[in-house]
Design a protein around this motif. Structure first.
Motif, PDB file in Angstrom:
ATOM      1  N   SER A  68      58.710   6.397  39.929  1.00 60.46           N
ATOM      2  CA  SER A  68      57.695   6.210  40.972  1.00 60.46           C
ATOM      3  C   SER A  68      58.222   6.549  42.364  1.00 60.46           C
ATOM      4  N   ILE A  69      59.528   6.658  42.527  1.00 61.67           N
ATOM      5  CA  ILE A  69      60.104   7.045  43.814  1.00 61.67           C
ATOM      6  C   ILE A  69      59.666   8.469  44.199  1.00 61.67           C
ATOM      7  N   LEU A  70      59.259   9.260  43.205  1.00 59.80           N
ATOM      8  CA  LEU A  70      58.800  10.629  43.485  1.00 59.80           C
ATOM      9  C   LEU A  70      57.463  10.664  44.224  1.00 59.80           C
ATOM     10  N   MET A  71      56.806   9.526  44.373  1.00 54.48           N
ATOM     11  CA  MET A  71      55.545   9.467  45.116  1.00 54.48           C
ATOM     12  C   MET A  71      55.776   9.479  46.629  1.00 54.48           C
ATOM     13  N   ILE A  72      56.977   9.188  47.057  1.00 52.48           N
ATOM     14  CA  ILE A  72      57.277   9.057  48.486  1.00 52.48           C
ATOM     15  C   ILE A  72      57.058  10.350  49.275  1.00 52.48           C
ATOM     16  N   PRO A  73      57.470  11.532  48.786  1.00 54.77           N
ATOM     17  CA  PRO A  73      57.265  12.741  49.599  1.00 54.77           C
ATOM     18  C   PRO A  73      55.808  12.983  50.011  1.00 54.77           C
ATOM     19  N   LEU A  74      54.861  12.716  49.118  1.00 52.85           N
ATOM     20  CA  LEU A  74      53.451  12.895  49.471  1.00 52.85           C
ATOM     21  C   LEU A  74      53.054  11.910  50.557  1.00 52.85           C
ATOM     22  N   ALA A  75      53.479  10.669  50.432  1.00 52.42           N
ATOM     23  CA  ALA A  75      53.138   9.662  51.426  1.00 52.42           C
ATOM     24  C   ALA A  75      53.704  10.040  52.791  1.00 52.42           C
ATOM     25  N   VAL A  76      54.938  10.511  52.816  1.00 58.83           N
ATOM     26  CA  VAL A  76      55.563  10.891  54.085  1.00 58.83           C
ATOM     27  C   VAL A  76      54.888  12.135  54.669  1.00 58.83           C
ATOM     28  N   ASP A  77      54.730  13.172  53.864  1.00 54.79           N
ATOM     29  CA  ASP A  77      54.132  14.425  54.345  1.00 54.79           C
ATOM     30  C   ASP A  77      52.708  14.202  54.846  1.00 54.79           C
ATOM     31  N   GLY A  78      51.916  13.513  54.059  1.00 55.82           N
ATOM     32  CA  GLY A  78      50.525  13.268  54.450  1.00 55.82           C
ATOM     33  C   GLY A  78      50.391  12.371  55.667  1.00 55.82           C
ATOM     34  N   THR A  79      51.193  11.320  55.725  1.00 56.15           N
ATOM     35  CA  THR A  79      51.117  10.376  56.837  1.00 56.15           C
ATOM     36  C   THR A  79      51.594  11.007  58.141  1.00 56.15           C
ATOM     37  N   VAL A  80      52.729  11.694  58.099  1.00 52.86           N
ATOM     38  CA  VAL A  80      53.247  12.346  59.308  1.00 52.86           C
ATOM     39  C   VAL A  80      52.257  13.392  59.802  1.00 52.86           C
ATOM     40  N   GLN A  81      51.679  14.151  58.897  1.00 47.93           N
ATOM     41  CA  GLN A  81      50.709  15.176  59.294  1.00 47.93           C
ATOM     42  C   GLN A  81      49.467  14.541  59.903  1.00 47.93           C
TER      43      GLN A  81
END
Length: 125
Positions: A68-81
């Motif tokens: 489930s740690i692989l979900m972090i990149p989407l959260a970071v990319d989407g949130t920062v954008q």
């Protein structure tokens, strides 16, 4: 206006994905193939492919609990954008979407499988 079969299929797939997948289908955030826009944006394409591959490979994946740690990149990319002027590109959107889709489905499959095993063990005892 005359519409050929390929155009008709493309229109139907775009409408279906808009209705059932809730994808924004922005052209600048989508891939194109032979002049046709994918019916899902780059991120949603990655998520869908991740879901699909998780069904094929997740039952054999050795790190099911930690994936489930692989979900972090989407959260970071989407949130920062969303909260800054940073604009992600389609390659990053696809990769983060793929990782999320694979991790999400793998995690769900792991917990469903665990629940079924526990239920089966209760019945046999």
């Amino acid at each position: 206006m005359i519409v050929n079969k390929r155009d008709e299929l493309w229109i139907k797939s775009m409408e279906w994905c808009k209705k059932y997948c809730s994808c924004h289908q922005m052209p600048e955030r989508s891939f194109f193939f032979r002049g046709y826009q994918f019916p899902l944006c780059a991120r949603c394409t990655g998520i869908a492919l991740g879901h699909l591959l998780a069904f094929l490979f997740a039952p054999f994946h050795p790190f099911r609990q930690k994936i489930s740690i692989l979900m972090i990149p989407l959260a970071v990319d989407g949130t920062v954008q969303y909260f800054s002027k940073y604009e992600s590109n389609n390659k990053k959107r696809f990769i983060s979407g793929f990782l999320y889709g694979f991790a999400f489905t793998s995690t769900v499959l792991y917990y469903v499988k665990s629940a079924l095993i526990k239920k089966r063990q209760k019945r046999s005892s």
